[in-house]
Each structure stands twice: as structure tokens, then as C-alpha cells.
Design an enzyme around this catalytic site. Structure first.
Site, mmCIF file in Angstrom:
data_model
loop_
_atom_site.group_PDB
_atom_site.id
_atom_site.type_symbol
_atom_site.label_atom_id
_atom_site.label_comp_id
_atom_site.label_asym_id
_atom_site.label_seq_id
_atom_site.Cartn_x
_atom_site.Cartn_y
_atom_site.Cartn_z
ATOM 1 N N PRO A 77 0.799 -1.229 0.000
ATOM 2 C CA PRO A 77 0.000 0.000 0.000
ATOM 3 C C PRO A 77 0.829 1.274 0.000
ATOM 4 O O PRO A 77 0.455 2.278 -0.598
ATOM 5 C CB PRO A 77 -0.826 -0.136 1.290
ATOM 6 N N TRP A 132 -2.412 -4.945 -4.734
ATOM 7 C CA TRP A 132 -2.566 -4.784 -6.190
ATOM 8 C C TRP A 132 -1.874 -5.913 -6.964
ATOM 9 O O TRP A 132 -1.175 -5.685 -7.945
ATOM 10 C CB TRP A 132 -2.035 -3.421 -6.645
ATOM 11 N N ILE A 133 -2.112 -7.120 -6.536
ATOM 12 C CA ILE A 133 -1.470 -8.273 -7.144
ATOM 13 C C ILE A 133 -2.367 -8.823 -8.256
ATOM 14 O O ILE A 133 -3.486 -9.279 -7.996
ATOM 15 C CB ILE A 133 -1.214 -9.375 -6.102
ATOM 16 N N THR A 149 13.362 -8.087 -17.020
ATOM 17 C CA THR A 149 13.252 -9.047 -18.114
ATOM 18 C C THR A 149 11.817 -9.168 -18.621
ATOM 19 O O THR A 149 11.581 -9.758 -19.678
ATOM 20 C CB THR A 149 13.752 -10.448 -17.696
ATOM 21 N N ARG A 192 9.967 -6.466 -19.287
ATOM 22 C CA ARG A 192 9.606 -5.247 -20.019
ATOM 23 C C ARG A 192 9.062 -5.528 -21.423
ATOM 24 O O ARG A 192 8.055 -4.925 -21.822
ATOM 25 C CB ARG A 192 10.815 -4.322 -20.114
ATOM 26 N N GLN A 211 -7.148 16.044 -44.146
ATOM 27 C CA GLN A 211 -5.713 15.983 -43.880
ATOM 28 C C GLN A 211 -5.382 16.033 -42.399
ATOM 29 O O GLN A 211 -4.470 15.327 -41.919
ATOM 30 C CB GLN A 211 -5.000 17.130 -44.604
ATOM 31 N N GLY A 243 -16.513 9.967 -32.253
ATOM 32 C CA GLY A 243 -17.471 10.971 -31.828
ATOM 33 C C GLY A 243 -18.301 10.490 -30.646
ATOM 34 O O GLY A 243 -17.822 9.757 -29.786
ATOM 35 N N GLU A 261 3.908 -2.503 -13.697
ATOM 36 C CA GLU A 261 5.259 -2.952 -14.061
ATOM 37 C C GLU A 261 6.225 -1.780 -14.261
ATOM 38 O O GLU A 261 7.053 -1.790 -15.162
ATOM 39 C CB GLU A 261 5.219 -3.815 -15.336
ATOM 40 N N GLU A 279 6.621 7.387 -15.206
ATOM 41 C CA GLU A 279 7.576 8.276 -14.539
ATOM 42 C C GLU A 279 8.849 7.518 -14.146
ATOM 43 O O GLU A 279 9.968 8.026 -14.320
ATOM 44 C CB GLU A 279 6.926 8.905 -13.306
#
Length: 397
Positions: free
Chosen positions: A125, A153-154, A238, A240, A276, A339, A363, A367
Site C-alpha cells: 500500500p 494490487w497483485i 526481463t 519489459r 488531412q 465521436g 510494471e 515516470e
């Protein structure tokens, strides 16, 4: 992107599998939030959970590149499907870096065969990115270890049969060398799956907290090669490319959805796709997506070649940052170009927007990736001159 014949064959077979099995289920999984057991079983049957295991452990020898390919294809249709594949390696990654052959045989191999499911428990936490701030501690009692603390948060917590738990042997101290890891059964005495969180995106896999109250684990469950914060973060690094693949798949789906819609949508008597200003937005997103894809597969090749450690941390972080950021951008563009239709709950672009946002957090946040990249530039591990002409530099503090 060049693929070996083996990887090219995998790419084709996985793409077909995901289109036929995952695509028709994606909206339902998101709507109900129920774990897709049927997809899990199909992934096991297809050997997808064993993709990154070495041949010595029964894997196909396709490495992280193989899992990256499969995860990208899964994530084009369902964030939950992509995460299921990622979880085939995330709890195994610390074992591959710091575990024993026996530990790999006891836990990694059964996971790859669908006989058990694992999860990775590091965040707390008060300590997500701040690994040295973790308070879950391991105390040696003369015959083994006792773990006490809370993990938060697993991903896959509810489904997990075992966890790799990151702890410190020096509670109250910010000691890098005190970080260690243990394999803990989900039904161990003193371990409680305390809370399962609702979440707006990536529905279909649980996100939960566990509490450890003096959980006893033997020495055989400690990962001996995890000897400090550097080794545990190296193991996480590893992953990533696989995390990046989730962003690639989602961004691809979003951009294709947007283009197909604006080709058939008219405003002022002209197809939106002919304007365009819109074309330039699509072109920019496509450029960033292709750049992220090349970065991601280069990162996977680095891992598979055995190149790791601080010298490539910047390159791995670049891939994760690029893919997660373009996922958010492409999902937002898809919603914008639809839209008012894109604002309706249950619309595919609505799901993509919700699913994309968490990729910039999990992961390693965007930041944190920027911090890693900046450090790599300043210490010259990410640099653009030959080593002979690069000046020596002390790492920034």
C-alpha cells in the site's frame, strides 16, 4: 520486423487462435469481469504458457520473443488475455534469475503445463515503485523463515496457487542488500487473500491484496540468487518486452478500429478519412506504434541473448514507455474519431481507453521509466558515440 521461421509460424498460429477464440469473448469478459477459464485452458492446450521456458525445462526454446509475439496478438482483442499470458512468466522471472533448478521444476514447470497458477507479490500500500520502502519482512527462526506483511494490487491474486513474495530482512531500514524473495503457497497457514479490487480496465483477471501473518516457509523456498534490490529489479526488467507487447496489441487494435470507422463516416459530405488533419493524426500514431514495436522486439532480443543488467536498463525502459504511451494515445484517438458513439459504455473504444490507462502504471510507471532512461543517458549506458570517445561519467544520485 524480421522473425525466424519458428517465430513466424508461431505468429501466424497465435494470431488465428486469438481471432477465433478471444475476439468473440472480449466484450463479455469486460462486461462481466469473470475469469475466462475456457481461454486459459485453450492457452494451456496450445502450449502458450510454456513459450518463454528454456528447452531444458520443456519449453519450445522461443524465449521472451515468443511470449512477446503471443501477448501482442492476445492484447489486440482482450487486455485480460494478454495479462493471462504475461502471468505465465512474471512469477517465474525471479526464479529464472535467482532460483534453483529444483525450484524451477517444482513451480515453473507445473505453471507452464496449467497444473498451477502463480502470481508476483512485491507492491505494498505504501510502496509501489519504492522497493526499498517495503515493510513485509522475513525473519529467520532457526529452521526456516516467517513472513509478515501486506501485499497490494497483485494481478491474478484470486486465481493464484502460489506467490513469489518480495520481502526485507531488515524491517525499518532502507537496505538494498536486505531485499529477498520467497515462494509461498496460497493456502499456507497465516496467508489470507484479504481483498479483491474492482477496476475499470483489464477486467477478467483479479487484482487483490494478501496478508501474511507469520507465514512459515522453509529455506528451500527462498530464491538464493535474489540477494538485493538489484537482482529483484533485474528480474522484473526481463518482463519489459512482454509488458510492452500488451501496449502494442492494444494500440494496434485502437488504430485499426479508428481507421475503419473514419473510412465509412462522413462529415460535411466528405469521408472523415479524407481530411488531412485526421490523416496526420493517424500517421503520427502509426509512426509511434511502429517505433514502439521495433523497440519492444529489440528489447526481447536483448533478454533472449542473455544481455541484462544496468547496461541495458535504459533500452528496456524505452520500450515499455513507448508502448504504454502510444496505447493511451491510440485509444484516445479511436474514441475521439468515433465521436459521440465512442462515449457509449460498452463500445470497443470505451474498453480500449479504460484498458490502456493502467499500462502506464503497472510494471513500472511511465515516470519510473523516464527516471531509468535519464539515468542511462547520464551514466552513458544509453549513448550515441563509440565507447572510445565517450567521456567517463559518474552516475547521477
Amino acid at each position: 520486423m524480421y522473425l525466424t521461421p519458428e517465430l513466424d509460424e508461431l505468429h501466424g498460429s497465435v494470431a488465428t487462435l486469438m481471432r477465433e477464440l478471444v475476439a468473440p469473448r472480449a466484450a463479455e469478459i469486460d462486461s462481466t469481469g469473470d475469469y475466462p477459464t475456457d481461454l486459459y485452458e485453450k492457452f494451456v492446450e496450445a502450449g502458450l504458457l510454456a513459450l518463454s521456458l528454456p528447452e531444458s525445462l520443456g519449453g519450445p526454446g522461443l524465449g521472451v520473443r515468443g511470449l512477446t509475439i503471443a501477448t501482442e496478438e492476445a492484447a489486440k482483442h482482450s487486455a485480460a488475455a494478454g495479462l493471462m499470458l504475461l502471468l505465465s512468466r512474471l512469477p517465474v522471472a525471479p526464479m529464472l534469475v535467482g532460483g534453483t533448478d529444483d525450484q524451477l521444476r517444482r513451480w515453473a514447470v507445473p505453471l507452464s503445463l496449467g497444473l498451477s497458477r502463480g502470481s508476483y507479490a512485491m507492491s505494498e500500500p505504501q510502496a509501489g515503485s519504492d522497493v526499498l520502502g517495503i515493510t513485509t519482512h522475513a525473519e529467520y527462526d532457526g529452521s526456516g523463515w516467517r513472513l509478515t506483511g501486506t501485499k497490494a494490487w497483485i494481478s491474478g491474486a484470486a486465481e493464484a496457487d502460489w506467490f513469489v513474495v518480495v520481502a526485507t530482512t531488515a524491517p525499518g531500514e532502507r537496505r538494498a542488500d536486505a531485499i529477498c524473495a520467497f515462494i509461498v503457497d496460497a493456502d499456507a497457514n497465516g496467508l489470507t487473500k484479504a481483498r479483491m479490487h474492482e477496476r475499470p480496465g483489464c477486467r477478467g483477471l483479479s487484482l487483490g491484496d494478501i496478508v501474511l501473518d507469520g507465514v512459515a516457509v522453509g529455506e528451500d523456498r527462498r530464491l538464493p540468487g535474489i540477494t538485493g534490490v538489484g537482482s529483484i529489479l533485474g528480474a522484473l526488467a526481463t518482463m519489459r518486452p512482454v509488458v510492452s507487447a500488451r501496449g502494442l496489441g492494444l494500440a494496434s487494435a485502437a488504430l485499426m478500429l479508428a481507421v475503419e470507422r473514419i473510412e465509412g463516416r462522413q462529415v460535411g459530405g466528405r469521408p472523415v478519412a479524407s481530411q488531412q488533419g485526421v490523416q496526420w493524426q493517424v500517421a503520427e500514431a502509426a509512426m509511434e506504434l511502429e517505433s514502439a514495436r521495433l523497440l519492444t522486439y529489440r528489447a526481447a532480443e536483448l533478454i533472449d541473448s542473455g544481455t541484462g543488467g544496468p547496461q541495458v536498463a535504459g533500452q528496456l525502459a524505452v520500450a515499455k514507455l513507448a508502448s504504454s504511451e502510444i496505447a493511451v494515445k491510440a485509444a484516445g484517438l479511436a474514441a475521439q474519431l468515433h465521436g459521440a458513439e465512442g462515449c457509449v459504455a460498452g463500445h470497443p473504444s470505451d474498453r480500449l481507453v479504460r484498458d490502456s490507462r493502467q499500462l502506464t502504471i503497472v510494471e513500472g510507471t511511465s515516470e519510473i521509466q523516464r527516471n531509468i532512461i535519464a539515468r542511462a543517458v547520464f551514466d552513458r549506458s544509453l549513448w550515441w558515440q563509440t565507447s572510445e570517445s565517450a567521456r567517463e561519467s559518474e552516475p547521477i544520485s
